[in-house]
Design a protein around this motif. Structure first.
Motif, PDB file in Angstrom:
ATOM      1  N   ALA A  99       0.859  -1.306   0.050  1.00 55.89           N
ATOM      2  CA  ALA A  99       0.065   0.115   0.118  1.00 55.89           C
ATOM      3  C   ALA A  99       0.801   1.138   0.101  1.00 55.89           C
ATOM      4  O   ALA A  99       1.374   1.721   0.923  1.00 55.89           O
ATOM      5  CB  ALA A  99      -1.317   0.095   1.056  1.00 55.89           C
ATOM      6  N   TRP A 100       1.025   1.976  -1.359  1.00 59.46           N
ATOM      7  CA  TRP A 100       1.579   3.405  -1.535  1.00 59.46           C
ATOM      8  C   TRP A 100       0.593   4.671  -0.678  1.00 59.46           C
ATOM      9  O   TRP A 100      -0.372   4.732  -1.295  1.00 59.46           O
ATOM     10  CB  TRP A 100       2.281   3.662  -2.735  1.00 59.46           C
ATOM     11  N   THR A 101       0.779   4.660   0.882  1.00 60.41           N
ATOM     12  CA  THR A 101      -0.451   5.318   1.287  1.00 60.41           C
ATOM     13  C   THR A 101       0.765   5.790   2.777  1.00 60.41           C
ATOM     14  O   THR A 101       1.884   5.556   3.007  1.00 60.41           O
ATOM     15  CB  THR A 101      -1.483   5.106   1.241  1.00 60.41           C
ATOM     16  N   ASP A 102      -0.003   7.047   3.354  1.00 59.99           N
ATOM     17  CA  ASP A 102       0.333   6.972   4.837  1.00 59.99           C
ATOM     18  C   ASP A 102      -0.002   6.240   5.463  1.00 59.99           C
ATOM     19  O   ASP A 102      -1.620   5.846   5.568  1.00 59.99           O
ATOM     20  CB  ASP A 102       0.017   8.437   5.427  1.00 59.99           C
ATOM     21  N   ALA A 103       0.591   5.647   6.974  1.00 57.85           N
ATOM     22  CA  ALA A 103      -0.062   4.117   7.527  1.00 57.85           C
ATOM     23  C   ALA A 103      -1.643   5.002   8.313  1.00 57.85           C
ATOM     24  O   ALA A 103      -1.995   4.559   8.217  1.00 57.85           O
ATOM     25  CB  ALA A 103       1.153   3.766   8.160  1.00 57.85           C
TER      26      ALA A 103
END
Ligand SMILES: C[S@@+](CC[C@H](N)C(=O)[O-])C[C@H]1O[C@@H](n2cnc3c(N)ncnc32)[C@H](O)[C@@H]1O
Length: 244
Positions: A114-118
Motif C-alpha cells: 500500500a503506497w500511502t500514509d499508515a
C-alpha cells in the motif's frame, strides 16, 4: 507527552492523493480510492488467510523473507515513500528472476503493497479485529526536538486504530528500534493509551499487554535498517504486545 501531531484532511490530501494498492506479481496498481472502505481482505487476497501488516516497510526485505516463509499468511506492506515502494517492487522482481519464480507458482501471491500514509490507511481502510499482527520496525525516530511531534506513536488516532484493528485472540504488535529514548516513549504511550482513552480503546482494561519475546512467536528476520545498525554495533530494542 503533550505534543501530538495534527493530521487534518489537508495533510492527507497532500500526502495520500496518489495512494495505491500494488500487486507485485500481477504488476497491477489500483488507486486506493477505488476500494470501498473498509477493505475486504478476502477479496483483496482472494483467500481467507490471516493478514499481517508491515508499517513503514522500507525497501521490503522483511516483507520478502516473511511472505516466502509463510505462504498461508497474507502480508501488506504500508509505505509512504514512492522511492521505497519502487525499491521493494524491484527487490521482489530480482528475486523472482533469480530463482525463476513465475506467476503460476503462487509465490508472493500473498503480498500487497500500500503506497500511502499508515495513519490514513489504518484509520480509514482497515476493518476492526482483522489484523493478526502489525510489524513496526525502525519507525522514524525524528530525533530533533521540534520534529518529535511527527513520531507515529504520538498519534492517538493511530494508536486507537492499531488497537481496534488487531484481532482480540492474541493479535500481536511487534516493535523494533535502535533508538532507546523512543523505545521508552513507545512503551509509556502504549501503557498510558488506555488510561487516556478508555472510550476509544473500547474495553474495560487496556487491551494491549506487553509479552515476552520468547513466548510471543517473534521471528527474527532482519530488516534493512537492522542489518545496517547491527553492522555498526548499535544496540537493538524489541518489544511485543498482545491484544487480549
Ligand atoms: C527508518 S525506515 C525503516 C524501514 C524498514 N522498516 C526497516 O526496518 O528497514 C522508516 C520507514 O517508514 C516509512 N514511514 C514513515 N512514516 C510513515 C507513515 N506514516 N506511513 C507509511 N510509511 C511511513 C518511511 O518512509 C521509511 O521507509
Amino acid at each position: 507527552m503533550n505534543e501530538e501531531p495534527r493530521y487534518n484532511d489537508i495533510y492527507y490530501q497532500r500526502t495520500t492523493h496518489h495512494s495505491q494498492i500494488i500487486d507485485i506479481v500481477q504488476e497491477t496498481a489500483i488507486a486506493l480510492s477505488e476500494f470501498r472502505a473498509p477493505i475486504d481482505w478476502q477479496v483483496l487476497f482472494d483467500n481467507m488467510h490471516p493478514v499481517e501488516i508491515d508499517i513503514g516497510s522500507g525497501k521490503g526485505r522483511f516483507l520478502l523473507e516473511t511472505s516466502r516463509q509463510h505462504p498461508k499468511v497474507n502480508y501488506l506492506g504500508v509505505e509512504r515513500a514512492r522511492k521505497y515502494v519502487d525499491l521493494t517492487r524491484e527487490r521482489f522482481k530480482k528475486y523472482m528472476r533469480h530463482f525463476s519464480v513465475d506467476k503460476r507458482s503462487g509465490t508472493f501471491t500473498n503480498v500487497r503493497l500500500a503506497w500511502t500514509d499508515a495513519n490514513y490507511f489504518l484509520t480509514r481502510y482497515v476493518p476492526a479485529e482483522s489484523v493478526q499482527a502489525y510489524h513496526i520496525y525502525f519507525p522514524d525516530p525524528w530525533p530533533k526536538k521540534r520534529q518529535r511531534k511527527r513520531r507515529i506513536f504520538r498519534n492517538h488516532d493511530f494508536l486507537s486504530a492499531l488497537t481496534r484493528t488487531l484481532t482480540s485472540d492474541n493479535g500481536k504488535l511487534y516493535i523494533v528500534t535502535d533508538y532507546a529514548e523512543y523505545f521508552e516513549e513507545i512503551q509509556e504511550r502504549l501503557a498510558a493509551y488506555y488510561d487516556d482513552n478508555p472510550c476509544k480503546a473500547g474495553a474495560n482494561t487496556n487491551p494491549l499487554h506487553r509479552v515476552s519475546l520468547d513466548s510471543s512467536g517473534y521471528e527474527h528476520i532482519e530488516t534493512n535498517f537492522e542489518m545496517k545498525y547491527l553492522l555498526k554495533g548499535r544496540p537493538i530494542y524489541r518489544a511485543v504486545y498482545e491484544k487480549m
